[in-house]
Design an enzyme around this catalytic site. Structure first.
Site, PDB file in Angstrom:
ATOM      1  CB  CYS A  53      -0.916   0.001   1.214  1.00  0.00           C
ATOM      2  SG  CYS A  53      -1.773  -1.564   1.533  1.00  0.00           S
ATOM      3  CB  ALA A  54       3.708   1.769  -2.237  1.00  0.00           C
TER       4      ALA A  54
ATOM      5  CD  GLU B 107      -2.235   3.414  -3.474  1.00  0.00           C
ATOM      6  OE1 GLU B 107      -3.473   3.402  -3.336  1.00  0.00           O
ATOM      7  OE2 GLU B 107      -1.428   3.279  -2.522  1.00  0.00           O
TER       8      GLU B 107
ATOM      9  N   GLY C 125       4.807   7.135  -1.272  1.00  0.00           N
ATOM     10  CA  GLY C 125       6.116   6.594  -1.618  1.00  0.00           C
ATOM     11  C   GLY C 125       7.241   6.877  -0.650  1.00  0.00           C
ATOM     12  N   GLY C 126       6.971   7.560   0.458  1.00  0.00           N
ATOM     13  CA  GLY C 126       8.054   7.856   1.389  1.00  0.00           C
ATOM     14  C   GLY C 126       8.712   6.613   1.944  1.00  0.00           C
ATOM     15  CE  LYS C 127       5.029   4.421   6.610  1.00  0.00           C
ATOM     16  NZ  LYS C 127       4.316   5.639   6.170  1.00  0.00           N
TER      17      LYS C 127
ATOM     18  CG  ASP D  20       1.889   2.822   5.850  1.00  0.00           C
ATOM     19  OD1 ASP D  20       1.770   2.803   7.084  1.00  0.00           O
ATOM     20  OD2 ASP D  20       1.847   3.875   5.184  1.00  0.00           O
TER      21      ASP D  20
ATOM     22  CB  CYS E 162      -0.775   7.093  10.917  1.00  0.00           C
ATOM     23  SG  CYS E 162      -2.024   7.254   9.621  1.00  0.00           S
TER      24      CYS E 162
END
Length: 461
Positions: free
Chosen positions: A117-118, A141, A121-123, A185, A238
């Site tokens: 679940c990208a 995604e 794209g930070g991770k 994520d 989160c």
């Protein structure tokens, strides 16, 4: 900011005496951070970055995020997103607590890694940093608009990854038992973002945790199938609600036989709360960030292993339109001293050549936005290099490199043609402070600017 009344009713009894400190922290300003590429830190280029940003911001970069060696806190008003080095992927603006997720994945060079679940794209870009170009990174995604944003960030950061957009069950059918590590994520109720994003408060409803938990279980069912026996499943949210956190991990252990493993004791993070699920001790192996205990937004991270032993599957023939074209190899050799292996036999789609970052993974039934880095466009038996190829390179890999000062670099990003008195001719990389900006075509008297029109920016500081 006003916390939702039903959120208070749910969380206040759980936190007990800690509620007042938690509530006070939720009314403080949110945190903001920047994560440098690993090689930036390794080569002391972070020092150069500090020298080329407004002096008022420099002290902020002396405050490291303690759970990563590449992250720093920055002021909420710091305009790092308007700098030249942001444009070319020297760093990624990322919420500090989110930086712990890649640390939990701990991807090793040579591994097959999936970010399920990208977007945005930070991770994913942090995982690519860990792999160092050795291994296979697939970023997925499902939403069409968000996958485009994901692809743009992958390109700007010079990441070598395949970008796909599929429902998790599609990937599970195509790639069972394929990955050493799968990151989920998960889409969640977003309670940890309340003080950062007013829309998170507006969107929250009392039943949001239960609705999200159902979706999370569906995703995790498929994630387990994608994982090799012995592989690692990393889960993050989160949000604060235990339905989506400890209780989800207890369900995952029971439903799929996975085993929670203890994560590092990151400064300021706490262990998960076994009493918020069924009391099993292994739930203390998970980690939570509470904003009244650490400098960051609310986050939950866990790592589990799948029963069995890691084994490398027999290589499968990738169903792609691969090229082994002498004309292409000659052109590439004329441009580069050092050629990344996935670029040698690219995949062609609509006259664009892409590096093959999918390794042995078959493509049948999988929607692929990009099999890898866009390398070049083919026009009338000529190759025009793509920006993405430039950004995955270091200056020393190219045979022709032209160094620019800050003024010329800003002009280049605006899209201006640059005057030139040097002797190089043809395609060349332009670089600034050790980072590649993109391509030019050098002719007598000037550098023709090949910076993509959609990327041009006239408002840099």
């Amino acid at each position: 900011m006003h916390l939702p009344d039903d959120f208070i009713k749910q969380m206040k009894p759980r936190l007990g005496e800690a509620w007042d400190a938690f509530e006070a922290a939720m009314h403080e300003p949110h945190t903001r951070g920047v994560r440098f590429k690993q090689h930036t830190v390794d080569t002391q280029l972070a020092t150069q970055i500090k020298a080329n940003i407004p002096p008022s911001i420099v002290p902020l970069l002396e405050q490291p995020v303690p759970w990563t060696n590449t992250g720093y806190y920055i002021d909420l008003t710091a305009p790092l997103g308007k700098t030249i080095l942001h444009e070319v992927g020297a760093f990624y603006l990322q919420e500090p607590s989110a930086m712990a997720v890649a640390a939990a994945v701990n991807a090793q060079p040579g591994e097959y890694v999936l970010d399920l679940c990208a977007a945005p794209g930070g991770k994913s870009t942090a995982l690519a940093d860990q792999l160092s170009g050795k291994g296979t990174l697939v970023v997925n995604e499902i939403h069409p608009a968000r996958v485009r944003i994901l692809a743009e960030n992958i390109e700007r950061m010079g990441v070598s990854a395949a970008v796909v957009h599929n429902a998790p069950d599609t990937l599970a059918r195509a790639w069972p038992n394929a990955f050493d590590a799968v990151l989920v994520d998960a889409p969640c109720s977003g309670e940890g973002m309340f003080r950062k994003d007013p829309q998170a408060i507006a969107a929250w409803q009392p039943d949001a945790p239960e609705i999200c938990a159902r979706r999370q279980r569906e995703i995790l069912d498929q994630a387990v199938q994608l994982l090799k026996p012995g592989g690692r499943l990393i889960y993050s949210t989160c949000t604060f609600n235990p339905q989506e956190n400890e209780q989800m991990m207890a369900w995952l252990e029971d439903a799929h036989g996975l085993t929670l493993i203890d994560l590092p004791d990151w400064p300021g993070w706490t262990s998960g709360c076994p009493d918020w699920a069924d009391g099993r001790p292994s739930l203390a192996f998970t980690r939570r960030l509470w904003p009244h205990l650490a400098r960051g937004e609310g986050h939950f991270v866990a790592c589990l292993t799948k029963p069995g032993h890691l084994a490398t599957p027999a290589a499968k023939e990738t169903q792609t339109r691969e090229r082994n074209d002498k004309t292409w190899l000659d052109w590439l050799t004329a441009q580069l001293h050092e050629i990344p292996a996935p670029c040698l036999s690219p995949i062609e789609h609509k006259n664009v050549l892409f590096s093959n970052e999918l390794g042995h993974l078959p493509l049948r039934g999988v929607r692929v936005l990009r099999a890898g880095t866009p390398l070049a466009t083919k026009q009338n038996n000529r190759y025009i290099p793509q920006q993405a190829l430039a950004l995955r390179l270091r200056p020393e890999q190219a045979k022709q490199v032209i160094q620019l000062d800050a003024s010329a670099a800003a002009a280049y990003i605006r899209g201006d043609a640059l005057s030139y008195t040097g002797e190089q001719r043809g395609y060349a990389l332009v670089a600034y402070e050790g980072f590649v900006l993109g391509w030019v075509k050098a002719v007598a008297g000037r550098l023709n600017n090949l910076y993509p029109k959609g990327w041009r920016n006239s408002h840099l500081i």
